[in-house]
Design a protein around this motif. Structure first.
Motif, short mmCIF file in Angstrom:
data_model
loop_
_atom_site.label_atom_id
_atom_site.label_comp_id
_atom_site.label_asym_id
_atom_site.label_seq_id
_atom_site.Cartn_x
_atom_site.Cartn_y
_atom_site.Cartn_z
N UNK A 1 0.81 -1.21 0.00
CA UNK A 1 0.00 0.00 0.00
C UNK A 1 0.85 1.27 0.00
N UNK A 2 1.82 1.33 0.86
CA UNK A 2 2.58 2.57 1.02
C UNK A 2 3.38 2.97 -0.23
N UNK A 3 3.62 2.01 -1.12
CA UNK A 3 4.33 2.30 -2.36
C UNK A 3 3.39 2.61 -3.52
N UNK A 4 2.10 2.43 -3.33
CA UNK A 4 1.12 2.62 -4.38
C UNK A 4 0.89 4.08 -4.72
N UNK A 5 0.67 4.32 -6.01
CA UNK A 5 -0.02 5.53 -6.42
C UNK A 5 -1.50 5.27 -6.17
N UNK A 6 -2.10 6.01 -5.27
CA UNK A 6 -3.51 5.85 -4.94
C UNK A 6 -4.34 6.83 -5.75
N UNK A 7 -5.54 6.41 -6.06
CA UNK A 7 -6.39 7.30 -6.83
C UNK A 7 -7.87 7.06 -6.59
N UNK B 1 -11.83 3.35 -5.88
CA UNK B 1 -10.50 3.55 -5.33
C UNK B 1 -9.52 2.64 -6.07
N UNK B 2 -8.31 3.11 -6.29
CA UNK B 2 -7.30 2.30 -6.95
C UNK B 2 -5.96 2.40 -6.25
N UNK B 3 -5.18 1.35 -6.39
CA UNK B 3 -3.84 1.28 -5.83
C UNK B 3 -2.93 0.71 -6.91
N UNK B 4 -2.04 1.53 -7.44
CA UNK B 4 -1.17 1.12 -8.53
C UNK B 4 0.27 1.03 -8.06
N UNK B 5 0.82 -0.17 -8.16
CA UNK B 5 2.24 -0.34 -7.86
C UNK B 5 3.01 -0.54 -9.16
N UNK B 6 4.22 -1.05 -9.08
CA UNK B 6 5.06 -1.17 -10.27
C UNK B 6 4.55 -2.20 -11.27
N UNK B 7 3.74 -3.15 -10.81
CA UNK B 7 3.36 -4.26 -11.67
C UNK B 7 1.88 -4.35 -12.02
N UNK B 8 1.01 -3.80 -11.19
CA UNK B 8 -0.41 -3.94 -11.44
C UNK B 8 -1.22 -2.89 -10.70
#
Length: 118
Positions: free
Chosen positions: A32-38, A98-105
């Motif tokens: 979570x803490x690394x995610x781009x949240x939107x 709500x979205x959570x985007x990390x490096x892979x998905x």
């Protein structure tokens, strides 16, 4: 399928406020803490559009239609992201995701309905 969990939607009159919350499920709390949240929204018959995003460092970006009315924030300790919506208008009516985007998905919630109507 693992989903983020949104809450706080509802029916409000124009000019009123709502605060949406989103919490990461246990399975992805580690990322979570690394995610781009939107926050994104989709009105009936229309595409899903970006409302606001916030980086892991809490840099924010807003759609022009909500700038100065909405505020996105995140609490990395609680693994939550919020959307404070003020001065709501009927055109804000949509399902908010709500979205959570990390490096892979990217992970999504199932949405919460916001209806602005007198």
């Amino acid at each position: 399928q693992v989903y983020l969990v949104e809450s706080g939607g509802g029916l409000v009159e124009p000019g009123k406020s709502l605060r949406l919350s989103c919490v990461a499920p246990r399975a992805i709390t580690s990322t979570f803490n690394a995610c781009l949240m939107g926050w994104y929204r989709q009105a009936p018959g229309l595409q899903r559009d970006m409302v606001a995003t916030i980086t892991s460092r809490k840099d924010t970006n807003y759609a022009d239609s909500v700038k100065d009315r909405f505020t996105i924030s995140r609490d990395n300790a609680r693994k939550r992201v919020y959307l404070q919506m003020n001065s709501l208008k009927p055109e804000d009516t949509a399902v908010y995701y709500c979205s959570c985007q990390d490096d892979s998905q990217v992970y999504w919630g199932q949405g919460t309905q916001v209806t602005v109507s007198s």
